[in-house]
Design a protein around this motif. Structure first.
Motif, PDB file in Angstrom:
ATOM      1  N   UNK A 128       3.263  11.157  11.773  1.00 51.54           N
ATOM      2  CA  UNK A 128       2.167  11.400  12.661  1.00 51.54           C
ATOM      3  C   UNK A 128       1.130  12.445  12.012  1.00 51.54           C
ATOM      4  N   UNK A 129       2.064  13.404  11.356  1.00 48.36           N
ATOM      5  CA  UNK A 129       1.638  14.816  11.318  1.00 48.36           C
ATOM      6  C   UNK A 129       0.671  14.631   9.794  1.00 48.36           C
ATOM      7  N   UNK A 130      -0.605  15.249   9.945  1.00 51.35           N
ATOM      8  CA  UNK A 130      -1.651  15.480   8.724  1.00 51.35           C
ATOM      9  C   UNK A 130      -1.325  16.764   7.969  1.00 51.35           C
ATOM     10  N   UNK A 131      -1.087  17.935   8.746  1.00 46.18           N
ATOM     11  CA  UNK A 131      -1.099  19.145   8.050  1.00 46.18           C
ATOM     12  C   UNK A 131       0.168  19.986   8.330  1.00 46.18           C
ATOM     13  N   UNK A 132       0.301  20.271   9.830  1.00 48.01           N
ATOM     14  CA  UNK A 132       1.524  21.015   9.927  1.00 48.01           C
ATOM     15  C   UNK A 132       2.386  20.139  11.080  1.00 48.01           C
ATOM     16  N   UNK A 189      -4.692  11.802   0.128  1.00 48.20           N
ATOM     17  CA  UNK A 189      -5.801  12.169   0.705  1.00 48.20           C
ATOM     18  C   UNK A 189      -6.248  13.666   0.637  1.00 48.20           C
ATOM     19  N   UNK A 190      -7.108  14.089   1.520  1.00 46.73           N
ATOM     20  CA  UNK A 190      -7.691  15.516   1.536  1.00 46.73           C
ATOM     21  C   UNK A 190      -6.589  16.549   1.786  1.00 46.73           C
ATOM     22  N   UNK A 191      -5.542  16.078   2.317  1.00 47.01           N
ATOM     23  CA  UNK A 191      -4.693  17.081   2.671  1.00 47.01           C
ATOM     24  C   UNK A 191      -3.327  17.063   1.677  1.00 47.01           C
ATOM     25  N   UNK A 192      -3.476  16.492   0.568  1.00 50.41           N
ATOM     26  CA  UNK A 192      -2.608  16.179  -0.470  1.00 50.41           C
ATOM     27  C   UNK A 192      -1.723  17.518  -0.842  1.00 50.41           C
ATOM     28  N   UNK A 193      -2.504  18.433  -1.334  1.00 47.20           N
ATOM     29  CA  UNK A 193      -2.238  19.870  -1.775  1.00 47.20           C
ATOM     30  C   UNK A 193      -2.230  20.966  -0.963  1.00 47.20           C
ATOM     31  N   UNK A 194      -2.254  20.509   0.328  1.00 47.53           N
ATOM     32  CA  UNK A 194      -1.965  21.610   1.510  1.00 47.53           C
ATOM     33  C   UNK A 194      -0.434  22.161   1.546  1.00 47.53           C
ATOM     34  N   UNK A 197       0.851  -1.318   0.102  1.00 49.82           N
ATOM     35  CA  UNK A 197       0.092  -0.141  -0.080  1.00 49.82           C
ATOM     36  C   UNK A 197       0.845   1.162  -0.043  1.00 49.82           C
ATOM     37  N   UNK A 198       0.733   1.958  -1.033  1.00 49.29           N
ATOM     38  CA  UNK A 198       1.940   3.116  -1.328  1.00 49.29           C
ATOM     39  C   UNK A 198       1.166   4.520  -1.186  1.00 49.29           C
ATOM     40  N   UNK A 199      -0.195   4.486  -1.040  1.00 45.88           N
ATOM     41  CA  UNK A 199      -0.804   5.954  -0.960  1.00 45.88           C
ATOM     42  C   UNK A 199      -0.997   6.100   0.240  1.00 45.88           C
ATOM     43  N   UNK A 200      -0.432   7.378   0.868  1.00 44.62           N
ATOM     44  CA  UNK A 200      -0.808   8.119   2.042  1.00 44.62           C
ATOM     45  C   UNK A 200      -2.016   9.016   2.171  1.00 44.62           C
ATOM     46  N   UNK A 201      -2.883   8.497   2.783  1.00 45.65           N
ATOM     47  CA  UNK A 201      -4.196   9.343   2.791  1.00 45.65           C
ATOM     48  C   UNK A 201      -4.419  10.203   4.247  1.00 45.65           C
ATOM     49  N   UNK A 202      -3.163  10.195   4.866  1.00 44.27           N
ATOM     50  CA  UNK A 202      -3.130  11.162   6.013  1.00 44.27           C
ATOM     51  C   UNK A 202      -2.532  12.498   5.776  1.00 44.27           C
ATOM     52  N   UNK A 203      -1.335  12.474   5.049  1.00 49.87           N
ATOM     53  CA  UNK A 203      -0.560  13.845   5.283  1.00 49.87           C
ATOM     54  C   UNK A 203      -0.384  14.458   3.920  1.00 49.87           C
ATOM     55  N   UNK A 204       0.142  15.797   4.074  1.00 50.75           N
ATOM     56  CA  UNK A 204       0.256  16.559   2.844  1.00 50.75           C
ATOM     57  C   UNK A 204       1.355  16.094   2.136  1.00 50.75           C
ATOM     58  N   UNK A 205       1.554  16.472   0.847  1.00 48.16           N
ATOM     59  CA  UNK A 205       2.905  15.914   0.116  1.00 48.16           C
ATOM     60  C   UNK A 205       4.066  16.337   0.670  1.00 48.16           C
ATOM     61  N   UNK A 206       4.047  17.679   1.297  1.00 45.19           N
ATOM     62  CA  UNK A 206       5.245  18.086   1.894  1.00 45.19           C
ATOM     63  C   UNK A 206       5.695  17.423   3.058  1.00 45.19           C
ATOM     64  N   UNK A 207       4.893  16.880   3.952  1.00 43.76           N
ATOM     65  CA  UNK A 207       4.966  16.092   4.975  1.00 43.76           C
ATOM     66  C   UNK A 207       5.656  14.916   4.270  1.00 43.76           C
ATOM     67  N   UNK A 208       4.795  14.300   3.448  1.00 46.82           N
ATOM     68  CA  UNK A 208       5.586  13.065   2.644  1.00 46.82           C
ATOM     69  C   UNK A 208       6.768  13.082   2.184  1.00 46.82           C
ATOM     70  N   UNK A 209       7.092  14.403   1.742  1.00 48.37           N
ATOM     71  CA  UNK A 209       8.293  14.481   0.895  1.00 48.37           C
ATOM     72  C   UNK A 209       9.588  14.611   2.130  1.00 48.37           C
TER      73      UNK A 209
END
Length: 588
Positions: A558-562, A299-304, A271-283
């Motif tokens: 653990x971070x979704x947005x910030x 996920x919904x935070x993808x482009x945050x 499973x390679x999709x992260x539905x939790x965090x923004x792409x910046x956190x994933x980076x």
């Protein structure tokens, strides 16, 4: 249930599988879907499905999701539990009488019990040593491997000798006690000495699903191996080797991989999709561990567009109060959605004290003013949580807490709780609780009245016998004594304060990286990020440094947005951790 192609492929496979799941990949949804598929397979037979996960919180989450989507008839075929509960209820409890140490019965004790603390003090005294505040935590880390060899971080550090460990367990067994690590050790011994136990478990469980498999220890995999060898059970293992952080408890990526190989589990699912965090956190996460295939925000935070921030604060408390809290307020992220993470509780204690002094609600060190293992404590918290926020999730929490309380009090499995009659009983208890809340002063008076009402209901429904009816009240007496020892006025305790321990939506969470595993938060501050803390100053081997990197990885994911990184500027001996520097995040 809507699944991605990756999730559906894993769920549909009829062979044993080791599914690699990146952070935030919806593995709980995948496990729930697999449980449904497995239940369809065993429907109409006498077989069952087990789901084993790492924490009671994860048990509660999976159980809530399953019971939302499956009928109560189907739930009867499910055993959702931690590994300790699985072994206790399926191996140790039914067969402990076969072991000489437990022929007269046993009592399970946790590290927050008075019995455990007394055993630690007696052991230290018998070896001419004074007890310290850290002894209980260290004795709780002791364990034995499959050969009976004493292991654990305190043995490696020399804080506890092998002789002390053996003396501690001898005293424990003489008194008819068993701790959590001993449950696993003796369960494995029973499986080896009495093969019919695993024959029965293999015949009963068509599937065993294991969450957080990367944190499985040698004893756990050995027990699974004995069940597997009986030939009737398939395994669905879900984990992430990049998040294996419990080496001090005996877990390692190598163990997980070895067991997957032994059972011929398919490894071609991920499973390679992260539905939790923004792409910046994933980076940032990908800079710590580059995955194959790469982890991608979906996920919904993808482009945050909230960049992770670096704050070299004067100290961890200043980082939280002067920088993190104003920032999340500016972003509109609530306290209940936010967390502060550190490598040890020791670093979080001064933060918690200052936040409480300023009247900021916080869940962390010192939040519970009584021992968690008190018989009535968790049930009371769950009931108060439902009084504060009455919804389906809190209702399931009350049912689970009532089940565990009855099991501990009576040593009898109260299986009829999970029926129409059981649900009706829970509704009556909650109605009684509301009545007690409306007609008593808050604090200890409420707890005593609630314990009395619950005891009456359980006696009337024949879950308790007459000699057992005073056990909940006795537990409240113990809770009150704990509070007075901790200089907390029992009469000042409110329903809201009890409920927040079960439904902590309004308080800032203070957690260690280990305790945060499996959690997610809108905003995260990682504090005390210095060499000497992460990696720990005693780290010497490559595996110890690799585990520290995995621990850092767990924290940031653990971070979704910030996300805020905050090393301690006062730590003149240790520079900011290497994971903030070149070769990793490149922030300093």
């Amino acid at each position: 249930m809507i699944l991605t192609e990756e999730q559906q492929a894993a769920v549909s496979c009829q062979e044993s599988v080791f599914l690699t799941a990146c952070p935030g990949s919806g593995k709980t949804r995948t496990i729930t879907a697999k449980l449904g598929r497995c239940l369809e397979e065993v429907e109409g037979s006498s077989r069952a499905v087990a789901c084993i996960t790492y924490t009671n919180a994860a048990v509660h989450e999976i159980e809530t999701r399953v019971r939302r989507t499956l009928s109560l008839r189907e739930v009867w075929a499910l055993d959702i539990s931690t590994i300790h509960s699985f072994c206790l209820n399926n191996i140790f409890r039914p067969h402990a009488h076969k072991l000489e140490q437990f022929r007269q019965g046993f009592k399970v004790i946790g590290q927050d019990s008075e019995e455990f603390e007394a055993l630690v003090n007696q052991t230290r005294a018998s070896h001419g040593k004074r007890s310290s505040s850290r002894d209980v935590d260290e004795f709780a880390q002791l364990r034995q491997d499959i050969n009976g060899t004493v292991e654990g971080a305190p043995i490696l550090s020399g804080n506890i000798s092998v002789a002390e460990a053996l003396e501690f367990w001898r005293l424990m067994y003489e008194r008819g006690f068993v701790d959590f690590s001993s449950i696993l050790f003796w369960s494995h011994r029973l499986c080896i000495d009495y093969p019919e136990i695993c024959n029965y478990l293999s015949a009963r469980f068509a599937w065993i699903l294991v969450d957080e498999f990367q944190d499985t220890t040698d004893l756990q995999t050995a027990i699974f191996s004995e069940i597997y060898r009986c030939g009737n059970t398939r395994f669905f293992l879900v984990g992430d080797l990049c998040q294996s952080i419990f080496g001090f408890a005996g877990a390692s990526p190598a163990l997980a991989e070895a067991f997957a190989t032994e059972i011929h589990a398919r490894r071609d699912f991920s499973l390679s999709f992260n539905f939790r965090s923004s792409q910046l956190v994933v980076n940032d996460a990908e800079r710590i561990f580059q995955r194959a295939p790469p982890m991608v925000a979906e996920g919904r935070n993808k482009y945050l567009n909230l960049a992770t921030e670096y704050n070299h604060a004067e100290n961890p408390t200043a980082a939280v109060i002067e920088h993190f809290l104003p920032r999340i307020q500016q972003l509109g992220i609530t306290l209940g959605e936010s967390a502060v993470l550190a490598s040890s509780w020791f670093k979080l204690i001064p933060i918690a004290k200052e936040l409480r002094r300023q009247g900021i609600p916080v869940l962390g060190p010192g939040a519970r003013p009584y021992r968690r293992q008190r018989l009535f404590s968790i049930l009371a918290e769950r009931i108060c949580g439902h009084l504060c926020e009455p919804d389906f999730e809190s209702l399931v929490g009350v049912e689970r807490a009532l089940y565990e309380t009855l099991l501990e009090a009576t040593n009898r499995l109260p299986l009829r709780l999970f029926s129409y009659e059981g649900r009706l009983l829970v509704y009556k208890i909650l109605a009684d609780a509301r009545h007690v809340q409306e007609n008593s002063q808050l604090g200890s008076e409420f707890l005593y009245a609630l314990a009395a009402r619950v005891s009456e209901r359980l006696l009337s429904a024949e879950y308790l016998k007459v000699p057992e009816v005073d056990m909940l009240r006795a537990s409240v007496v113990e809770m009150e004594a704990d509070m007075r020892r901790n200089k907390v006025d029992p009469d000042s305790l409110t329903v809201d304060e009890l409920g927040i321990l079960a439904r902590p939506k309004r308080a800032l969470k203070l957690l260690t990286f280990h305790a945060a595993k499996g959690r997610e938060f809108g905003a995260v501050a990682m504090v005390d990020l210095n060499e000497g803390s992460i990696p720990f100053y005693q780290a010497r081997t490559n595996e110890e440094f690799e585990e520290a990197r995995r621990l850092f990885y767990v924290g940031l994911t653990r971070a979704e947005k910030y996300l805020m990184y905050a090393p301690d500027a006062r730590d003149y001996r240790n520079r900011p951790t290497r994971y903030l520097g070149q070769g990793y995040l490149g922030l300093c």
